[in-house]
Design an enzyme around this catalytic site. Structure first.
Site, PDB file in Angstrom:
ATOM      1  CE  LYS A  52      -3.621  -1.896   2.261  1.00  0.00           C
ATOM      2  NZ  LYS A  52      -4.016  -2.718   3.266  1.00  0.00           N
ATOM      3  CD  GLN A  96      -3.314  -4.971   7.015  1.00  0.00           C
ATOM      4  OE1 GLN A  96      -3.688  -4.249   6.213  1.00  0.00           O
ATOM      5  NE2 GLN A  96      -3.730  -6.277   5.765  1.00  0.00           N
ATOM      6  CG  ASP A 119      -9.582  -0.222   5.149  1.00  0.00           C
ATOM      7  OD1 ASP A 119      -9.437  -0.655   3.724  1.00  0.00           O
ATOM      8  OD2 ASP A 119      -8.904  -0.390   6.030  1.00  0.00           O
TER       9      ASP A 119
END
Ligand code: NAP
Length: 292
Positions: A52, A96, A119
């Site tokens: 990412k 994460q 997200d």
């Protein structure tokens, strides 16, 4: 049969974003920023986070990775999120997952400002998605809809059968496809492990979205001719003859199902590359909203 090239679509999206960022740099004298927060040393999570970061750098996006040992307390992690919620250089915050057991993922997700929740996991964004408001949709489902758009696959009134009801794939993609919008407006069925005869449902699909996590689970007898197949699964199976000792396959038995399909995503190279592309796209969207 058309092979849906997620790698190419994702590269197109990254190039489009790169141009937009360079324009923003000269026009608003600012660039979008994404921070990734990683707790612990799970090798897969480390790989995802570094991918990412690299993707951000390639398109000229500001990027920062915060790495903490798994001994970090929930309080400490929440205070890091607070700092980034208040930091105007970062428009997207990504934590994460999974997190260590002593940290409640719900508390962490809910602490991220919904405006920076790129997200799309915050309940405010999930709620907005369900009621059809503009929002940050979870990246993998957003990527699936983007593939349908870019390949101009007709979805209106089509029967979309989703196999899987996870919060990150199954439920959001079902809600996206249900919306009265272009490249959605479908009739949606969601299946899960309690379905006693899965094939009964999947054979009715005009568009089949498999997000199960079981290698080659959907076989040719479970689909009808002309079906559009979106295979979200990423499964590692043993392949001793290969240098790595394994290979990656989807939830759909590609060899046989592709012979009946009108469109199909390969694994790898289908849905997979779209997730990071949509994360970048969501971050740019957060940046644009910030500048308004
Ligand atoms: P998950 O949370 O494990 O959910 C799997 C879903 O499949 C569950 O809803 C489960 O039903 C259902 N299921 C399991 N066995 C079934 C069966 N025999 N019949 C019908 N339904 C069944 O998985 P996930 O996070 O959604 O991920 C699914 C797959 O997509 C995985 O392979 C994952 O690696 C991959 N994935 C890929 C990306 C990407 O491409 N970037 C992103 C996310 C996930 P129950 O709810 O009843 O248990």
């Amino acid at each position: 049969m058309v092979l849906i090239d997620g790698k190419k679509v994702a590269a197109d999206i990254r190039n489009e974003l790169k141009e937009k960022i360079s324009k923003a740099k000269s026009e608003v004298k600012n660039i979008p920023g994404l921070v990734a927060i990683l707790v612990g040393d799970d090798p897969a999570s480390k790989i995802y986070v570094s991918r990412k970061g690299k993707a951000c750098e390639e398109i000229g996006m500001r990027t920062q990775t915060e790495i903490f040992p798994s001994s970090i307390t929930e309080e400490e992690l929440l205070s890091v999120i607070d700092q980034y919620n208040a930091n105007s250089d970062y428009h997207g915050i990504l934590v994460q997952l999974p997190l260590p057991k002593h940290i409640d993922e719900t508390h962490v997700i809910e602490r991220i400002s919904p405006q920076k929740d790129v997200d799309g996991f915050h309940p405010v964004n999930v709620g907005n998605l369900v009621i059809g408001k503009d929002t940050f949709a979870s990246c993998t489902p957003a990527g699936i809809q983007e593939l349908l758009k870019r390949y101009e696959i007709s979805t209106e009134g089509k029967h979309v059968v989703v196999v899987g009801r996870s919060n990150i794939v199954g439920k959001p993609i079902a809600n996206i496809m249900l919306q009265k919008q272009k490249f959605a407006n479908s009739v949606v069925t969601v299946c899960h492990s309690a379905a006693s005869d899965l094939g009964y449902y999947t054979r009715q699909a005009d568009i089949l979205i498999a997000a199960i996590g079981r290698a080659d689970f959907i076989t040719a007898d479970m689909v009808k001719d002309g079906v559009v197949v979106i295979d979200v699964g990423i499964n590692r199976i043993d392949a001793p003859h290969l240098p790595k000792g394994y290979r990656i396959v989807g939830d759909v038995e590609f060899e046989t199902v592709s012979k009946k399909a009108s469109y199909i995503t390969p694994v790898p190279g289908g849905v997979g590359p779209m997730t990071i592309a949509m994360l970048l796209s969501n971050t740019f969207k957060a940046f644009e909203a910030f500048n308004k």
